[in-house]
Design a protein around this motif. Structure first.
Motif, mmCIF file in Angstrom:
data_model
loop_
_atom_site.group_PDB
_atom_site.id
_atom_site.type_symbol
_atom_site.label_atom_id
_atom_site.label_comp_id
_atom_site.label_asym_id
_atom_site.label_seq_id
_atom_site.Cartn_x
_atom_site.Cartn_y
_atom_site.Cartn_z
ATOM 1 N N TYR A 35 12.686 1.931 10.411
ATOM 2 C CA TYR A 35 13.399 3.153 9.633
ATOM 3 C C TYR A 35 14.988 2.307 9.040
ATOM 4 C CZ TYR A 35 9.186 6.025 10.007
ATOM 5 O OH TYR A 35 7.752 6.041 10.275
ATOM 6 N N LEU A 43 15.700 9.424 5.149
ATOM 7 C CA LEU A 43 14.770 8.772 5.849
ATOM 8 C C LEU A 43 14.408 7.386 5.312
ATOM 9 C CD1 LEU A 43 14.850 7.821 8.943
ATOM 10 C CD2 LEU A 43 14.025 9.577 9.375
ATOM 11 N N ILE A 45 11.181 4.269 5.188
ATOM 12 C CA ILE A 45 10.899 2.854 5.991
ATOM 13 C C ILE A 45 11.016 1.798 5.491
ATOM 14 C CG2 ILE A 45 7.995 3.140 4.837
ATOM 15 C CD1 ILE A 45 7.030 3.003 7.734
ATOM 16 N N PHE A 90 16.357 3.348 12.340
ATOM 17 C CA PHE A 90 15.939 3.594 14.295
ATOM 18 C C PHE A 90 14.314 2.964 14.358
ATOM 19 C CE2 PHE A 90 17.248 7.744 14.806
ATOM 20 C CZ PHE A 90 18.280 8.529 13.745
ATOM 21 N N GLN A 97 -1.771 3.291 13.953
ATOM 22 C CA GLN A 97 -1.235 2.814 12.312
ATOM 23 C C GLN A 97 -1.148 4.065 11.702
ATOM 24 O OE1 GLN A 97 -2.283 -0.558 9.973
ATOM 25 N NE2 GLN A 97 -3.986 -1.062 11.297
ATOM 26 N N TRP A 99 -0.962 7.373 9.397
ATOM 27 C CA TRP A 99 0.767 8.164 9.700
ATOM 28 C C TRP A 99 0.275 9.444 10.104
ATOM 29 C CZ3 TRP A 99 4.299 5.156 9.160
ATOM 30 C CH2 TRP A 99 4.254 4.615 8.201
ATOM 31 N N SER A 100 -0.763 10.401 10.584
ATOM 32 C CA SER A 100 -0.918 11.001 12.087
ATOM 33 C C SER A 100 -0.823 11.011 12.942
ATOM 34 C CB SER A 100 -2.596 11.753 11.175
ATOM 35 O OG SER A 100 -3.087 10.712 11.816
ATOM 36 N N THR A 102 0.970 10.558 16.658
ATOM 37 C CA THR A 102 2.710 10.689 16.494
ATOM 38 C C THR A 102 3.404 9.779 16.842
ATOM 39 O OG1 THR A 102 1.996 12.482 17.735
ATOM 40 C CG2 THR A 102 4.090 11.700 17.852
ATOM 41 N N GLN A 103 4.805 9.538 15.923
ATOM 42 C CA GLN A 103 5.312 8.334 16.072
ATOM 43 C C GLN A 103 6.516 8.862 17.054
ATOM 44 O OE1 GLN A 103 7.178 6.583 12.341
ATOM 45 N NE2 GLN A 103 5.320 6.932 11.694
ATOM 46 N N PHE A 105 10.537 8.254 18.099
ATOM 47 C CA PHE A 105 11.743 7.715 17.326
ATOM 48 C C PHE A 105 12.446 7.233 19.003
ATOM 49 C CE2 PHE A 105 11.457 7.374 12.213
ATOM 50 C CZ PHE A 105 10.536 8.550 12.393
ATOM 51 N N GLY A 106 13.026 5.939 18.597
ATOM 52 C CA GLY A 106 14.537 5.883 19.169
ATOM 53 C C GLY A 106 15.433 6.260 18.960
ATOM 54 N N PRO A 107 16.696 6.116 19.573
ATOM 55 C CA PRO A 107 17.888 6.870 19.218
ATOM 56 C C PRO A 107 18.937 6.270 18.195
ATOM 57 C CG PRO A 107 18.302 5.210 21.539
ATOM 58 C CD PRO A 107 16.576 5.110 21.181
#
Lengths: 114, 112
Positions: A35, A43, A45, A90, A97, A99-100, A102-103, A105-107
């Motif tokens: 992202y 934000l 994608i 990010f 895959q 979208w529901s 949970t993603q 995220f990195g820092p």
């Protein structure tokens, strides 16, 4: 233990340079994402990979090239950097895959192009 | 007009207040999510839902009104630790391709 890690955390570089950002997840997830968050916190994608295969490729300049050597890694290479590339990038991962799912995220990697 | 609109705020409330965060949209989205993002951190998923109505999780309630194309996140008994940027996100599967769109985020400050 960091679930999704990115390196480097900060990147300052000159226009025209080529740079890479690395992402690794240790969650055993099948899907990874990149992202871009601009200065106005918007934000968006860029790419999505599932089991090393490109799933989503949004309208992004072809100077941006993702590479997934294995399921746990998704790197982002940027050629000929431009001022407008300055943003926070990010990486994220999810089990599936949809979208529901949970993603995680990195820092983030804060890229500044001078 | 953007597909997803979110008032960027900033929003400042006293501790204990009820907070209402909102997004409107103009496409056929199927999943609706709220993310919380602390300063200089990645977003974290707070809630997701796919149907009209309310979904509650502790002090958080997500509300979706598909007929009005409007979603809300309510935070009850707000705490200083709730101070963050809240992003709505919406997704859809259309013609075999996936789409995910985030709102711009609303910056919330809860004052002790």
């Amino acid at each position: 233990d960091t679930a999704v890690s990115q390196t480097p955390k900060y990147l300052v570089t000159q226009m025209g340079n080529d740079k890479s950002i690395k992402c690794e997840q240790n969650l055993g997830h099948d899907t990874m994402y990149w992202y871009k968050q601009d200065s106005k916190k918007f934000l968006k994608i860029m790419f999505s990979y599932n089991n090393k295969e490109l799933i989503i490729n949004e309208t992004v300049p072809n100077r941006f090239s993702p590479k997934s050597p294995d399921k746990a890694h998704l790197n982002l290479h940027i050629n000929s950097l431009e001022l407008g590339d300055s943003a926070v990038y990010f990486c994220a991962s999810s089990q599936d895959q949809g979208w529901s799912d949970t993603q995680y995220f990195g820092p983030g990697t804060r890229l500044t192009v001078l | 007009q953007k597909e997803v609109e979110q008032d960027p705020g900033p929003l400042s409330v006293p501790e204990g207040a009820i907070v209402s965060l909102n997004c409107t949209y103009n496409s056929a989205f199927q999943y609706f999510m709220w993310y919380r993002q602390y300063s200089r951190k990645g977003p974290e998923l707070l809630m997701y839902t796919y149907s009209s109505g309310n979904k509650e999780d502790g002090r958080f309630t997500a509300q979706v009104d598909k007929s009005s194309k409007y979603i809300s996140l309510f935070i009850r008994d707000s705490q200083p630790s709730d101070s963050a940027t809240y992003l709505c996100a919406m997704s859809a599967t259309q013609g075999g391709s996936e789409k995910l769109v985030f709102g711009k985020g609303t910056k919330l400050t809860v004052n002790p």
